[in-house]
Design a protein around this motif. Structure first.
Motif, short mmCIF file in Angstrom:
data_model
loop_
_atom_site.label_atom_id
_atom_site.label_comp_id
_atom_site.label_asym_id
_atom_site.label_seq_id
_atom_site.Cartn_x
_atom_site.Cartn_y
_atom_site.Cartn_z
N VAL A 179 12.71 -8.80 5.57
CA VAL A 179 11.27 -8.95 5.35
C VAL A 179 10.59 -7.85 6.17
CG1 VAL A 179 9.25 -10.41 5.76
CG2 VAL A 179 11.40 -11.45 4.98
N SER A 180 9.82 -6.99 5.50
CA SER A 180 9.23 -5.85 6.20
C SER A 180 7.71 -5.86 6.03
CB SER A 180 9.84 -4.55 5.63
OG SER A 180 9.53 -3.47 6.46
N LEU A 181 7.00 -5.66 7.14
CA LEU A 181 5.54 -5.80 7.16
C LEU A 181 4.84 -4.44 7.03
CD1 LEU A 181 5.35 -8.28 10.17
CD2 LEU A 181 5.44 -8.82 7.74
N HIS A 182 3.88 -4.37 6.11
CA HIS A 182 3.16 -3.09 5.87
C HIS A 182 1.70 -3.33 5.54
CE1 HIS A 182 6.88 -1.14 6.39
NE2 HIS A 182 7.43 -2.05 5.59
N LEU A 183 1.06 -4.11 6.41
CA LEU A 183 -0.35 -4.44 6.18
C LEU A 183 -1.11 -4.20 7.48
CD1 LEU A 183 -0.42 -8.34 5.89
CD2 LEU A 183 1.35 -7.02 6.98
N GLY A 200 0.85 -1.19 0.00
CA GLY A 200 0.00 0.00 0.00
C GLY A 200 0.88 1.24 0.00
N ALA A 201 0.40 2.30 0.65
CA ALA A 201 1.12 3.59 0.63
C ALA A 201 2.54 3.44 1.19
CB ALA A 201 0.33 4.62 1.42
N ILE A 202 2.68 2.78 2.34
CA ILE A 202 4.01 2.66 2.97
C ILE A 202 4.87 1.65 2.21
CG2 ILE A 202 5.26 2.06 5.08
CD1 ILE A 202 2.78 3.06 6.66
N ILE A 246 7.55 -8.31 -3.53
CA ILE A 246 6.38 -7.92 -2.74
C ILE A 246 5.36 -9.05 -2.65
CG2 ILE A 246 6.58 -5.46 -3.28
CD1 ILE A 246 4.18 -5.97 -5.22
N TYR A 247 4.57 -8.99 -1.60
CA TYR A 247 3.42 -9.88 -1.45
C TYR A 247 2.25 -9.01 -1.01
CZ TYR A 247 0.04 -12.94 0.70
OH TYR A 247 -1.14 -13.56 1.02
N ASP A 248 1.13 -9.17 -1.71
CA ASP A 248 -0.10 -8.48 -1.31
C ASP A 248 -1.26 -9.35 -1.74
OD1 ASP A 248 -2.35 -6.49 -1.12
OD2 ASP A 248 -0.70 -5.12 -0.67
N VAL A 249 -2.44 -9.10 -1.17
CA VAL A 249 -3.60 -9.92 -1.53
C VAL A 249 -4.16 -9.55 -2.91
CG1 VAL A 249 -4.45 -10.71 0.71
CG2 VAL A 249 -4.96 -8.38 -0.04
N TYR A 250 -3.84 -8.35 -3.38
CA TYR A 250 -4.34 -7.98 -4.71
C TYR A 250 -3.23 -8.14 -5.75
CZ TYR A 250 -2.04 -3.37 -4.78
OH TYR A 250 -1.11 -2.35 -4.81
N ASP A 251 -3.64 -8.34 -7.02
CA ASP A 251 -2.65 -8.46 -8.10
C ASP A 251 -2.19 -7.06 -8.50
OD1 ASP A 251 -2.61 -11.19 -8.28
OD2 ASP A 251 -4.33 -11.26 -9.66
N VAL A 252 -0.94 -6.77 -8.22
CA VAL A 252 -0.42 -5.43 -8.54
C VAL A 252 -0.23 -5.36 -10.06
CG1 VAL A 252 1.47 -3.81 -8.12
CG2 VAL A 252 0.76 -5.39 -6.31
N PRO A 253 -0.74 -4.29 -10.70
CA PRO A 253 -0.60 -4.17 -12.15
C PRO A 253 0.87 -4.21 -12.59
CG PRO A 253 -2.10 -2.50 -11.31
CD PRO A 253 -1.50 -3.18 -10.12
N VAL A 254 1.10 -4.86 -13.74
CA VAL A 254 2.47 -5.05 -14.22
C VAL A 254 3.20 -3.71 -14.36
CG1 VAL A 254 3.84 -5.91 -16.16
CG2 VAL A 254 1.82 -7.16 -15.40
N GLU A 255 2.49 -2.70 -14.85
CA GLU A 255 3.12 -1.38 -15.04
C GLU A 255 3.65 -0.83 -13.71
OE1 GLU A 255 4.11 0.23 -17.70
OE2 GLU A 255 3.44 -1.63 -18.67
#
Ligand code: NAD
Length: 308
Positions: A202-206, A152-154, A171-180
């Motif tokens: 490994v840094s947590l930002h959720l 996200g923002a951070i 990165i790991y996130d629950v949403y698919d980050v756009p390729v661009e």
């Protein structure tokens, strides 16, 4: 109309912001005591409030039920785990947060934690003050891999800063980050397991939610490299602290740097505090002059936009 402001201890919530609220005819109750409000005091002040700008104080169902005039709650920051957002919204109360206001501050804080850990700064400051002159060998960040959980923002701000010093960004996130977007950060999106296996940091930002509670526990720590460093500036509770304490004692990972704890301040008998490879700051990730000024400005505007 009345507005209660709970974040405490700021040099100036911003006289400018307080004046702005007052100039619109609001009665402002601002906690400039330097001490956190007790739950009783907070409730007493909020019973007839129309708006609340809240730091870490608890706003649960029982609290909301006793504040019949409440129309807007603005988190002074972004983590809303101290607010029962669903219940507030079911009562027609708008819950806002100052998205992005502190992302530079927190990302810089993560880099400061990583640099301090990698260059042995925590230990050497203490040692020299105690009369020692050890000169331990540190590590470079250049060429290392940082795994960012929560983009996200951070997370994005951290990716930019890490990329700037030559780190590889995963990165790991629950949403698919756009390729661009991935290209912009020269980043690769991975499954959580793969990210844990490949990262040096490994840094947590959720956010802390029912789903993210203890997201990092024994199995996840066992997947990490044995010379990896875990950084938590998101929320205590996302990491299973008991499992981490054991992992640090058994050198399952090299170290951990935390800004947040499941109980703040941590209890002095907390075994994590006794680990020599555990480093910490007292939830100061967002506390920069610039970030606080931005957060004051945005939270004032959010409250005004909902009450005027
Ligand atoms: P954000 O809402 O912009 O980003 C959060 C990201 O986490 C989103 O991309 C979201 O999709 C992702 N996410 C949610 N659930 C997930 C899951 N189960 N697995 C993987 N990803 C998931 O928030 P932000 O501004 O980047 O802040 C992140 C967190 O940092 C906040 O929730 C807050 O708890 C914490 N924070 C700490 C400080 C501090 O002082 N240490 C300051 C600000 C924020």
């Amino acid at each position: 109309m009345k507005i209660v402001i709970t974040p405490r201890g700021f040099a100036n919530y911003g006289e400018k912001e307080l004046d702005k609220l007052r100039s619109h005819g609001f009665q402002v109750s601002y906690n400039n005591t330097g001490q956190a409000y007790s739950p009783e005091k907070f409730l007493e002040l909020s019973k007839d409030a129309d708006g609340i700008i809240v730091g870490v104080d608890l706003i649960d169902q029982a609290f909301i039920d006793q504040c019949p005039q409440l129309k807007v709650i603005c988190k002074f920051g972004v983590g809303t785990d101290n607010i029962d957002v669903a219940y507030a919204e079911s009562k027609g109360i708008y819950v806002g947060r100052t998205i992005g206001s502190n992302s530079i501050a927190v990302a810089e804080h993560v880099m400061a934690l990583i640099y301090s850990e990698s260059k042995n700064i925590y230990e050497t400051v203490r040692e020299v003050k105690e009369g020692e002159w050890q000169k331990p060998t540190g590590r470079e960040l250049y060429g290392k891999t940082i795994g960012i959980i929560g983009f996200g923002a951070i997370g994005k701000q951290l990716a930019r800063q890490a990329q700037g010093v030559g780190m590889h960004v995963r990165i790991y996130d629950v949403y698919d980050v756009p390729v661009e977007e991935l290209k912009q950060y020269d980043a690769e999106q991975l499954a959580l397991e793969t990210l844990l296996q490949e990262s040096d940091y490994v840094s947590l930002h959720l956010p802390l939610t029912e789903k993210t509670k203890n997201l990092i526990s024994t199995a996840e720590l066992n997947r990490m490299k044995d010379n990896a460093c875990l950084i938590n500036t998101a929320r205590g509770g996302i990491v299973d602290e008991e499992a981490l304490s054991k992992a640090l004692a058994g050198k399952v990972i090299r170290s951990a740097c935390f800004d947040v704890f499941s109980s703040e301040p941590p209890k002095s008998e907390d075994p994590l505090l006794a680990r020599e490879n555990f480093y910490l700051t007292p939830h100061t990730g967002a506390r920069t002059i610039e970030s606080e000024a931005r957060t004051c400005e945005i939270s004032t505007d959010i409250v005004l936009s909902k009450l005027l």
